[in-house]
Write a protein that holds these residues in place. Sequence first.
Motif, PDB file in Angstrom:
ATOM      1  N   LEU A 164       0.835  -1.209   0.000  1.00 24.82           N
ATOM      2  CA  LEU A 164       0.000   0.000   0.000  1.00 24.82           C
ATOM      3  C   LEU A 164       0.868   1.256   0.000  1.00 24.82           C
ATOM      4  CD1 LEU A 164      -2.951  -0.767   2.472  1.00 24.82           C
ATOM      5  CD2 LEU A 164      -3.137  -0.209   0.047  1.00 24.82           C
ATOM      6  N   GLY A 165       1.936   1.227   0.803  1.00 28.96           N
ATOM      7  CA  GLY A 165       2.831   2.381   0.864  1.00 28.96           C
ATOM      8  C   GLY A 165       3.521   2.644  -0.463  1.00 28.96           C
ATOM      9  N   LEU A 166       3.988   1.585  -1.107  1.00 31.49           N
ATOM     10  CA  LEU A 166       4.648   1.739  -2.408  1.00 31.49           C
ATOM     11  C   LEU A 166       3.666   2.255  -3.460  1.00 31.49           C
ATOM     12  CD1 LEU A 166       6.809  -1.518  -2.426  1.00 31.49           C
ATOM     13  CD2 LEU A 166       7.609   0.841  -2.114  1.00 31.49           C
ATOM     14  N   PHE A 167       2.413   1.831  -3.360  1.00 29.19           N
ATOM     15  CA  PHE A 167       1.382   2.320  -4.274  1.00 29.19           C
ATOM     16  C   PHE A 167       1.230   3.837  -4.151  1.00 29.19           C
ATOM     17  CE2 PHE A 167      -3.159   3.512  -4.642  1.00 29.19           C
ATOM     18  CZ  PHE A 167      -3.336   3.294  -5.994  1.00 29.19           C
ATOM     19  N   PHE A 168       1.179   4.338  -2.935  1.00 34.13           N
ATOM     20  CA  PHE A 168       1.040   5.781  -2.736  1.00 34.13           C
ATOM     21  C   PHE A 168       2.294   6.537  -3.158  1.00 34.13           C
ATOM     22  CE2 PHE A 168      -2.707   4.740  -0.368  1.00 34.13           C
ATOM     23  CZ  PHE A 168      -3.490   5.871  -0.500  1.00 34.13           C
ATOM     24  N   LEU A 169       3.436   5.949  -2.899  1.00 36.10           N
ATOM     25  CA  LEU A 169       4.683   6.590  -3.312  1.00 36.10           C
ATOM     26  C   LEU A 169       4.735   6.714  -4.836  1.00 36.10           C
ATOM     27  CD1 LEU A 169       7.024   7.605  -1.549  1.00 36.10           C
ATOM     28  CD2 LEU A 169       8.264   5.519  -2.119  1.00 36.10           C
ATOM     29  N   GLY A 170       4.223   5.712  -5.520  1.00 34.59           N
ATOM     30  CA  GLY A 170       4.223   5.730  -6.976  1.00 34.59           C
ATOM     31  C   GLY A 170       3.266   6.749  -7.581  1.00 34.59           C
ATOM     32  N   CYS A 171       2.345   7.274  -6.773  1.00 31.88           N
ATOM     33  CA  CYS A 171       1.387   8.266  -7.278  1.00 31.88           C
ATOM     34  C   CYS A 171       1.949   9.686  -7.292  1.00 31.88           C
ATOM     35  CB  CYS A 171       0.121   8.247  -6.419  1.00 31.88           C
ATOM     36  SG  CYS A 171      -0.843   6.733  -6.571  1.00 31.88           S
ATOM     37  N   ILE A 172       3.059   9.917  -6.607  1.00 29.63           N
ATOM     38  CA  ILE A 172       3.594  11.278  -6.492  1.00 29.63           C
ATOM     39  C   ILE A 172       3.915  11.911  -7.853  1.00 29.63           C
ATOM     40  CG2 ILE A 172       5.549  12.640  -5.620  1.00 29.63           C
ATOM     41  CD1 ILE A 172       5.510  10.943  -3.109  1.00 29.63           C
ATOM     42  N   PRO A 173       4.514  11.185  -8.821  1.00 29.96           N
ATOM     43  CA  PRO A 173       4.816  11.832 -10.107  1.00 29.96           C
ATOM     44  C   PRO A 173       3.597  12.407 -10.824  1.00 29.96           C
ATOM     45  CG  PRO A 173       6.047   9.791  -9.901  1.00 29.96           C
ATOM     46  CD  PRO A 173       5.096   9.831  -8.752  1.00 29.96           C
ATOM     47  N   MET A 174       2.394  11.904 -10.533  1.00 32.13           N
ATOM     48  CA  MET A 174       1.195  12.436 -11.180  1.00 32.13           C
ATOM     49  C   MET A 174       0.971  13.906 -10.852  1.00 32.13           C
ATOM     50  SD  MET A 174      -1.588   9.401 -10.773  1.00 32.13           S
ATOM     51  CE  MET A 174      -2.790  10.507 -11.482  1.00 32.13           C
ATOM     52  N   ILE A 175       1.503  14.331  -9.714  1.00 29.99           N
ATOM     53  CA  ILE A 175       1.294  15.713  -9.275  1.00 29.99           C
ATOM     54  C   ILE A 175       1.947  16.694 -10.241  1.00 29.99           C
ATOM     55  CG2 ILE A 175       1.741  17.318  -7.370  1.00 29.99           C
ATOM     56  CD1 ILE A 175       1.660  14.792  -5.530  1.00 29.99           C
ATOM     57  N   LEU A 176       2.968  16.248 -10.959  1.00 30.06           N
ATOM     58  CA  LEU A 176       3.636  17.114 -11.933  1.00 30.06           C
ATOM     59  C   LEU A 176       2.693  17.539 -13.055  1.00 30.06           C
ATOM     60  CD1 LEU A 176       7.022  15.181 -12.220  1.00 30.06           C
ATOM     61  CD2 LEU A 176       6.565  17.247 -10.874  1.00 30.06           C
ATOM     62  N   LEU A 177       1.602  16.811 -13.263  1.00 23.44           N
ATOM     63  CA  LEU A 177       0.653  17.129 -14.331  1.00 23.44           C
ATOM     64  C   LEU A 177      -0.320  18.237 -13.938  1.00 23.44           C
ATOM     65  CD1 LEU A 177      -0.241  13.481 -15.441  1.00 23.44           C
ATOM     66  CD2 LEU A 177       1.352  15.057 -16.552  1.00 23.44           C
ATOM     67  N   ILE A 178      -0.331  18.600 -12.647  1.00 25.48           N
ATOM     68  CA  ILE A 178      -1.284  19.606 -12.182  1.00 25.48           C
ATOM     69  C   ILE A 178      -0.903  20.978 -12.711  1.00 25.48           C
ATOM     70  CG2 ILE A 178      -2.225  20.774 -10.143  1.00 25.48           C
ATOM     71  CD1 ILE A 178      -1.775  18.165  -8.597  1.00 25.48           C
ATOM     72  N   LYS A 179      -1.889  21.680 -13.218  1.00 25.85           N
ATOM     73  CA  LYS A 179      -1.689  23.029 -13.727  1.00 25.85           C
ATOM     74  C   LYS A 179      -2.280  24.012 -12.726  1.00 25.85           C
ATOM     75  CE  LYS A 179      -2.924  26.021 -17.621  1.00 25.85           C
ATOM     76  NZ  LYS A 179      -3.681  26.096 -18.901  1.00 25.85           N
ATOM     77  N   ARG A 180      -1.503  24.975 -12.312  1.00 26.19           N
ATOM     78  CA  ARG A 180      -1.981  25.953 -11.340  1.00 26.19           C
ATOM     79  C   ARG A 180      -2.964  26.902 -12.017  1.00 26.19           C
ATOM     80  NH1 ARG A 180       1.461  29.528  -6.916  1.00 26.19           N
ATOM     81  NH2 ARG A 180      -0.370  30.327  -5.818  1.00 26.19           N
ATOM     82  N   VAL A 181      -4.145  27.038 -11.390  1.00 31.84           N
ATOM     83  CA  VAL A 181      -5.182  27.911 -11.929  1.00 31.84           C
ATOM     84  C   VAL A 181      -5.139  29.230 -11.188  1.00 31.84           C
ATOM     85  CG1 VAL A 181      -7.648  28.194 -12.325  1.00 31.84           C
ATOM     86  CG2 VAL A 181      -6.611  25.934 -12.507  1.00 31.84           C
ATOM     87  N   ARG A 182      -4.913  30.308 -11.908  1.00 35.48           N
ATOM     88  CA  ARG A 182      -4.832  31.627 -11.285  1.00 35.48           C
ATOM     89  C   ARG A 182      -6.152  32.370 -11.471  1.00 35.48           C
ATOM     90  NH1 ARG A 182       0.426  32.643 -10.044  1.00 35.48           N
ATOM     91  NH2 ARG A 182       1.991  31.366 -11.102  1.00 35.48           N
ATOM     92  N   ASN A 183      -6.525  33.048 -10.398  1.00 35.18           N
ATOM     93  CA  ASN A 183      -7.735  33.872 -10.428  1.00 35.18           C
ATOM     94  C   ASN A 183      -8.959  33.066 -10.869  1.00 35.18           C
ATOM     95  OD1 ASN A 183      -6.172  36.187  -9.801  1.00 35.18           O
ATOM     96  ND2 ASN A 183      -5.634  36.417 -11.964  1.00 35.18           N
ATOM     97  N   ALA A 184      -9.047  31.859 -10.328  1.00 34.92           N
ATOM     98  CA  ALA A 184     -10.167  30.992 -10.713  1.00 34.92           C
ATOM     99  C   ALA A 184     -11.475  31.435 -10.108  1.00 34.92           C
ATOM    100  CB  ALA A 184      -9.866  29.547 -10.295  1.00 34.92           C
TER     101      ALA A 184
END
Length: 523
Positions: free
Chosen positions: A494-514
Motif C-alpha cells: 500500500l505504501g509503495l502504491f502511494f509513493l508511486g502516485c507522487i509523479p502524477m502531481i507534476l501534471l497539475i496546472k496551477r489555476v490563477r484567479n479561478a
Amino acid sequence: MESGAKKWIIVATVVLCTLLELIDTSIVNVALTQMMGNLSATLSEVSWVIAAYAIANVIVVPLTGFLSEQFGRRNYFGFSVVLFTMASIACGQSTNIWELVAFRFIQGVGGGALMATSQSILIDTFPPKQLPLGQALFGMGVIIGPTIGPTLGGYIVDNYDWPWIFYVNVPVGILATICTFAFIEDPERMKHMKPRPLRELDWQGIVLLILGVGSLQFVLEKGETEDWFESSLINVFTGLSIIGIVGFIWRELTATNPIVDLRVLTRSRNLAVGAILSFVLGFGLFASVFVFPIFTQRILGFTAAQTGLLLLPGALVSGFMMPIIGRALQAGVPQKFMLPFGFGIFFVFTFWMSQKISPTAGQSDFFWPLILRGVGLGLLFLPVTTMSLAGLRGKDGAQAAGLTGMLRQLGGSFGVAIVGTYLERNLAYNRVALLPNISLYDTETQQRLQAFTQNFLSKGFSLMQAQQQAYAALEGTVMKQASLITYAQTFTVLGLFFLGCIPMILLIKRVRNAGPVDLNAAH
C-alpha cells in the motif's frame, strides 16, 4: 450566502447527513454474524446487505447533479433524507434477509444523495473567501464517518440488538428533514430553471450508467467470495460492466444533453488528474480502514469496539486538520505542494505499520502511526477536491464534483476488493513458504510438539487427544506467523502504491484567479 444562526444550522444539518450516510457504509459490518443468526441467512446471503447499499450509492452519486436540477436541490435533498430515514426503519423491521437487502438498496439510493448534495449546499452557504472552510467541514464528515461506523456498530451490537444500528438514524433523520425544509433554499439559478420534459431525458445514458457502474460494483463486492473469474456469475457481470461503461462513455460524449457530461474532463486537465487522484484517495482511505480491523480482530483478538476506538483519534486529527488546510489554501499555498507531503506521510504510515505488526503488539503500538495516517489523509482530501474543481462554473462544477465523488467511491471498492484478495492469496503462499522450516525430524519442532502435548495433558486430555491438539496448535502457530508476514507485506505494498502516485502531481496546472467554485449540485 447565509449568516448568523441560520448558517450554522444548515452546516450542522448537512454535515450530520454526510456522517449518517458514511457511517451506514460500515456500521453493519460488525453486525453481520448476529444478522445471520436472527434471519437464518448464510454468509453469502448476508454479504448482500453491504453490497446492495454500495451498488445503490455508486449509481446515484453521478446522477445527483441532474436530479437536483430536475426537482430542485432542496426538494431532492429533503426527499432523500426522508427516504433514507424511512428505509432505515424498514431495515430494522425486516423479517428475512432479502427484505433487508431490498431496504438497504433503497437506503443507499437516499444515502448517495445525502453525501452528493451536502457539499454543494455548504458551498452556497459560505461566502467565496470562506469556501475552503465549507469544503473542510464536508471533508470532516467524509474522513470521520467510515471510522465511526465500526465503533458505533460494535457498541450497539454488544449492548443492544442489530436493528438498532438502523434505528439510531431515525431521530437524526427527522431533525434533518425539519431543518432542510425550514432553512435550506435553492440557489438563485435553480429557482428559475424548468425541469426537462421526460421525453428529452438521456434515458440511454441512465440505463448504461446503471448497467456499467452497478455491474462493476457488484463484481468488486462479490468477486472474492465467488472466487473471481472462476465464477460464471462474475464473468457475466464483468462483461455487462464493460458493455455498460464503454457504451455510457460513448453515449455521454456524443449526446446533445448528456445525463453526465464527460466532456468536462477534456476542458480541465486538473479535473482529469484530480479524478484519478480521487480514485487513489478512496483506495487508500477504505483499504487501510479495511485491513487494520481485520488484523487486530483476527490476529490480536481485539473487539470491534476496541478497534473502532483505536481508529477514532486519527480520524479526528484528519477532521481537525481540515480547517487549517483550508486556511492555507485560502492564503495561496498551491495544492501541488501539499499533495507530495500527503502521499509521503501515508507511505511512512504504512511502512511504520509493517514494522509494528507482531504477535505481542498492543493498542499503544498503533496510536501514533494511526495519528500519522490522519495527518496524511488531511493533506490529501482537501487539496485534491479544491484542485479538481478550481476554475469550473455552474453545470461543469456540478458534473465534475459528481464524477470525482463516484471515482472516490469506486476507488474505495477497488481498494477493499484488491486488498482482500491479496490477503487471502498471499496468506496461502506464505503458509506454504514456511512449511519447509517445519519437520518432524527437526529437534526444535519435536520440542515444540512435546511442550504442546504436555500442556494439553495437564488440562486432562488423553495422550491421543493431547497429541492431536498439539498438531493443531502447531498449525495455528504456522498460520499466525504466515498472517503476520502477510499483513506486513500488505501495508508495505500500500505504501509503495502511494509513493508511486507522487509523479502524477507534476501534471497539475496551477489555476490563477479561478474565483469561487459554483457547485449547485456537487458531490
